[in-house]
Scaffold this motif. Structure first.
Motif, PDB file in Angstrom:
ATOM      1  N   ASP A  26       0.835  -1.195   0.000  1.00  0.00           N
ATOM      2  CA  ASP A  26       0.000   0.000   0.000  1.00  0.00           C
ATOM      3  C   ASP A  26       0.867   1.242   0.000  1.00  0.00           C
ATOM      4  O   ASP A  26       0.685   2.138  -0.826  1.00  0.00           O
ATOM      5  CB  ASP A  26      -0.917   0.028   1.226  1.00  0.00           C
ATOM      6  N   GLU A  27       1.798   1.288   0.926  1.00  0.00           N
ATOM      7  CA  GLU A  27       2.706   2.421   1.049  1.00  0.00           C
ATOM      8  C   GLU A  27       4.125   1.903   1.195  1.00  0.00           C
ATOM      9  O   GLU A  27       4.353   0.806   1.702  1.00  0.00           O
ATOM     10  CB  GLU A  27       2.356   3.267   2.269  1.00  0.00           C
ATOM     11  N   THR A  29       8.341   3.591   1.731  1.00  0.00           N
ATOM     12  CA  THR A  29       9.230   4.741   1.841  1.00  0.00           C
ATOM     13  C   THR A  29      10.342   4.561   0.822  1.00  0.00           C
ATOM     14  O   THR A  29      11.087   3.584   0.857  1.00  0.00           O
ATOM     15  CB  THR A  29       9.813   4.857   3.267  1.00  0.00           C
ATOM     16  N   GLU A  34       7.429   8.980   1.710  1.00  0.00           N
ATOM     17  CA  GLU A  34       6.344   7.988   1.778  1.00  0.00           C
ATOM     18  C   GLU A  34       5.524   8.073   0.485  1.00  0.00           C
ATOM     19  O   GLU A  34       5.093   9.148   0.080  1.00  0.00           O
ATOM     20  CB  GLU A  34       5.456   8.276   2.990  1.00  0.00           C
ATOM     21  N   ASP A  36       2.289   6.274  -1.810  1.00  0.00           N
ATOM     22  CA  ASP A  36       1.151   5.355  -1.900  1.00  0.00           C
ATOM     23  C   ASP A  36       1.357   4.518  -3.158  1.00  0.00           C
ATOM     24  O   ASP A  36       0.785   4.798  -4.213  1.00  0.00           O
ATOM     25  CB  ASP A  36      -0.171   6.133  -1.977  1.00  0.00           C
TER      26      ASP A  36
END
Length: 151
Positions: A26-27, A29, A34, A36
């Motif tokens: 989903d996410e 780094t 960060e 999506d």
């Protein structure tokens, strides 16, 4: 982490079918930012083609994902991490690979479409040339009576 565990994790991420059934995170780094990731990939794949204004954004994302994958792989291979952290890294790497595959396939489809369009245009030009060369088309009128005199 034991050396044999490290080797198992490295083998897992390099396996050909590693991304089969894997989910795009989903996410994630990437370079301290960060992202999506799942939303981005699905937004881009929802379209049939990547608009010219989005191509640079997609290419930048792919470049950053490749860099992030390499950094995480290096950490898994050379870093002093626990087995649990190694598993997290391996799962994240496979998710990145899944996202990269999805974005790469989109580019391949565009190349195939462009090649098909180019081939169709080439055939059309070739047929027009043949009609003119064989006298089946008058260059000015398009009547197909080139080289025929009036009776």
């Amino acid at each position: 982490m034991q050396e044999f565990e490290r080797k198992q994790l490295l083998e897992r991420i390099e396996r050909d079918g590693a991304t089969i059934g894997a989910e795009i995170p989903d996410e994630i780094t990437v370079q301290g930012e960060e992202i999506d990731l799942r939303s981005f990939v699905f937004e881009i794949k929802r379209r049939d083609t990547v608009p010219p204004g989005e191509r640079e954004r997609v290419e930048t994302a792919k470049k950053n994902l490749r860099r992030e994958r390499r950094e995480r792989r290096d950490l898994l291979e050379e870093g002093a991490v626990s087995y649990e952290r190694g598993q997290e890294l391996a799962t994240a790497i496979i998710g990145i690979d899944r996202a990269l595959n999805a974005l790469e396939q989109l580019g391949a489809a565009n190349i195939e479409q462009e090649a098909q369009a180019q081939e169709a245009a080439d055939k059309k030009r070739w047929m027009k040339f043949l009609r003119k060369a064989l006298g089946h088309e008058d260059a000015d009128s398009g009547t197909g009576r080139a080289g025929r005199g009036r009776r």
